[in-house]
Scaffold this motif. Structure first.
Motif, short mmCIF file in Angstrom:
data_model
loop_
_atom_site.label_atom_id
_atom_site.label_comp_id
_atom_site.label_asym_id
_atom_site.label_seq_id
_atom_site.Cartn_x
_atom_site.Cartn_y
_atom_site.Cartn_z
N ARG A 77 3.55 10.12 5.13
CA ARG A 77 4.35 9.54 4.31
C ARG A 77 3.89 9.01 3.45
N TYR A 78 3.82 9.39 1.90
CA TYR A 78 2.80 9.73 1.14
C TYR A 78 3.54 8.42 -0.11
N ASP A 107 -0.09 5.89 16.35
CA ASP A 107 -0.02 5.72 15.10
C ASP A 107 1.07 4.20 14.21
N SER A 108 2.18 4.67 15.01
CA SER A 108 3.50 3.90 14.95
C SER A 108 3.51 2.69 15.23
N ILE A 127 0.33 0.91 13.78
CA ILE A 127 0.98 -0.27 11.81
C ILE A 127 1.20 -1.57 12.33
N ASP A 131 4.68 5.30 0.99
CA ASP A 131 4.17 4.07 1.93
C ASP A 131 2.40 4.33 1.63
N ALA A 132 1.68 5.02 1.52
CA ALA A 132 0.62 5.37 1.66
C ALA A 132 0.15 5.06 0.38
N ILE A 164 -4.03 0.98 7.12
CA ILE A 164 -2.47 1.64 7.39
C ILE A 164 -1.91 2.17 6.36
N SER A 191 -2.60 10.52 -2.76
CA SER A 191 -0.75 9.44 -2.49
C SER A 191 0.03 9.77 -3.38
N TYR A 211 -0.46 6.75 6.96
CA TYR A 211 0.66 7.18 6.84
C TYR A 211 0.37 8.34 6.02
N TYR A 220 0.50 0.73 -0.42
CA TYR A 220 -0.69 0.25 0.69
C TYR A 220 -1.93 0.44 0.66
N LEU A 280 1.10 10.83 7.98
CA LEU A 280 1.83 10.82 8.44
C LEU A 280 2.08 11.61 8.13
#
Length: 562
Positions: A397-398, A364-365, A368, A400-401, A388, A426, A392, A404, A395
């Motif tokens: 990482r809401y 994933d990283s 991105i 960041d989601a 992206i 998100s 996120y 984007y 992962l």
């Protein structure tokens, strides 16, 4: 878009230079091969011409380089242009070629140095050079500015206007002015159409402006007019292979597969090379015929595995068909071969699909990073922001989601309401309930059940969890109103709605409505513990369950506790 150089300019140049007929015909034939995307065949003719020792004032070097340029083999194009510039330093065309390569390689300073050299030679030799060649210099420069990403539209227009000033009756000027209009405003085809029609008025026998008109009509989904113009292009020049390819793509879009196959057979009969087959596969890809792309590319590879671009579209298509490991293997093959030859140049879609394939294969990283590279190359495309965001979200990482998804919405020319739902989810999982509710509110017209259900969740999280005051109530009522007609599809959302309403009415001591809600909940989910617990309450048991706000269950449920 890159377009082939201009045939009638060539003829005029050769006539003005007074070259003998056999050589002129041979060079003209080679250029027509380039125009018809027969790059391999054209390359062989140019090599023979150069081997003969007659470079025709440096023009053969230029057209040989231009063939490679259109073929997207920039290192060979650069070599040809440089040899032409060294052999005939007074010929401005090869400097336009060197500038074009430099511009495509994002070396703006070197590009402009070569363009300046070309225009200076043109100006100082204005009395000696035919008008057609002067026009070609400025059109080549404009073409380079239009072909790159990002584009340089102001300088493209300046050079087109210079060409028009030299010869306002040259049809190629208006063809390129039409191309400029397409790049300036992709949604307005009126200006390009006007210029392509002007080119036809100046030379009714040209095929290319008819093909361009066809592309414009297809762009606005007027397929009947598009087909008419493609037919006219073929009528004007039955050997103009790109017209068959464009018509074949139109037939693909309109699901006329038999006609599409016939046109591609005709196209390939003129140019049955790996490059042409790759273009066929590319057309299939853009029409979402991914399985056919894979079959076509593998067939080409069985006969000639040297085509690097084949791995590109195999990687793309395996991603779209869900075979992510095979897609990644093909993408890594493509990137390795591309790096070895520094050709073809990587485009934003390469980074995008590489990133998506990495993510689907658990990286994933790194995925991105690659998708962000795609964004850097083409920030106008909104979809990579969503890709992206999806990673996120996976992962957890809401924040960041949400960032984007917001960027995707901001960049989209026409926002997909589903993106508001994704943004809302998100924010919700990041416990930003007000922002989540606002996002879902923008999707309720399209998703009246799903989005209102989530609005209910968001508003419930903003009220007293033990004694809800009804913030969520109107949204769950909308879920019931819009979702009741299709219970199988909306069952889970209806369960949430009746569960909330039963609890809300119970807290408000409206036991009749509470009972009505719990009965509906039990009807939907007989084993539901909330329904069982609610219906076991003594206050609820004492009521009839009559409530105007909630329809009675469609069938009498079994007595509570059995």
């Amino acid at each position: 878009m890159k377009t082939a150089r201009k045939r009638n300019i060539l003829v005029a140049c050769l006539a003005c230079l007074g070259m003998y007929a056999a050589s002129a015909q041979t060079l003209k034939d080679a250029i027509r091969m380039t125009e018809s995307e027969r790059y391999e065949a054209a390359s062989g003719v140019f090599k023979q011409l150069l081997k003969s020792g007659d470079d025709q004032g440096g023009d053969v070097w230029f057209y040989a380089g231009d063939n490679y340029f259109e073929w997207d083999v920039l290192d060979s194009a650069k070599m040809m242009f440089q040899k032409g510039a060294d052999a005939k330093p007074s010929n401005p065309l090869n400097f336009t070629g060197l500038g074009s390569v430099a511009w495509m390689e994002h070396n703006a300073d070197l590009a402009k140095q070569n363009f300046y050299k070309a225009t200076s030679l043109t100006t100082t030799q204005a009395k000696e050079l035919p008008k057609s060649k002067q026009v070609m210099v400025y059109l080549n420069i404009a073409q380079a500015y239009l072909a790159s990403t990002p584009k340089n539209l102001p300088d493209a227009l300046t050079n087109i206007n210079m060409a028009m000033k030299i010869d306002p009756k040259n049809p190629d000027v208006y063809i390129l002015m039409g191309d400029y209009g397409v790049e300036k405003n992709i949604t307005d085809v009126s200006e390009p159409i006007k210029n392509y029609e002007k080119a036809i008025e100046l030379d009714p026998k040209l095929a290319k402006p008819h093909m361009r008109l066809g592309q414009m009509w297809v762009r606005v989904q007027n397929w009947e007019e598009g087909l008419k113009e493609y037919n006219q292009a073929i009528k004007m020049d039955s050997s103009f292979a790109p017209a068959y390819r464009q018509r074949g793509e139109l037939y693909l879009r309109s699901n006329k597969f038999k006609q599409a196959i016939n046109d591609y057979k005709k196209y390939l009969s003129m140019n049955n090379s790996p490059t042409a087959r790759a273009k066929y596969g590319q057309a299939l890809f853009y029409q979402k015929q991914y399985k056919q792309v894979i079959d076509e590319m593998k067939e080409v590879q069985s006969k000639d595995s040297s085509g690097i671009v084949l791995f590109r579209f195999l990687a793309y298509s395996y991603y779209e068909t869900g075979d992510y490991p095979t897609g990644l293997r093909n993408m890594l093959n493509f990137l390795a071969k591309q790096k070895a030859k520094d050709n073809p140049k990587l485009i934003a879609m390469d980074y995008l699909y590489y990133g998506k394939l990495l993510a689907k294969n658990g990286q994933d990283s790194v995925g991105i990073i690659q998708i962000n590279q795609a964004i850097m190359m083409d920030s106008s495309n909104a979809d990579p922001y969503g890709d992206i965001a999806t990673i996120y979200f996976k992962l957890k990482r809401y924040a960041d989601a949400a960032k984007y998804y917001s960027l995707k919405i901001k960049k989209s020319k026409k926002v997909n309401p589903a993106d508001y739902n994704s943004l809302g989810q998100s924010y919700y999982r990041n416990k930003e309930y007000v922002k989540a509710d606002s996002a879902f509110s923008k999707a309720t017209d399209t998703y009246p059940v799903f989005s209102n259900s989530w609005r209910g969740k968001c508003n419930f999280m903003q009220e007293n969890q033990e004694k809800p005051e009804g913030k969520a109530k109107p949204f769950y009522e909308l879920v019931i109103k819009n979702g009741g007609a299709d219970i199988d599809r909306n069952k889970n959302y209806l369960i949430d709605a009746y569960s909330y309403l039963g609890f809300y009415y119970f807290v408000q001591k409206n036991y009749d409505c509470a009972k009505a809600a719990f009965l509906k909940l039990q009807e939907l989910d007989p084993a539901n513990e909330k329904a069982k617990s609610g219906l076991d309450d003594k206050n609820i048991k004492a009521t009839k369950g009559t409530c105007d706000a909630i329809a009675p269950p469609s069938a009498t449920p079994p007595p509570s506790g059995k």
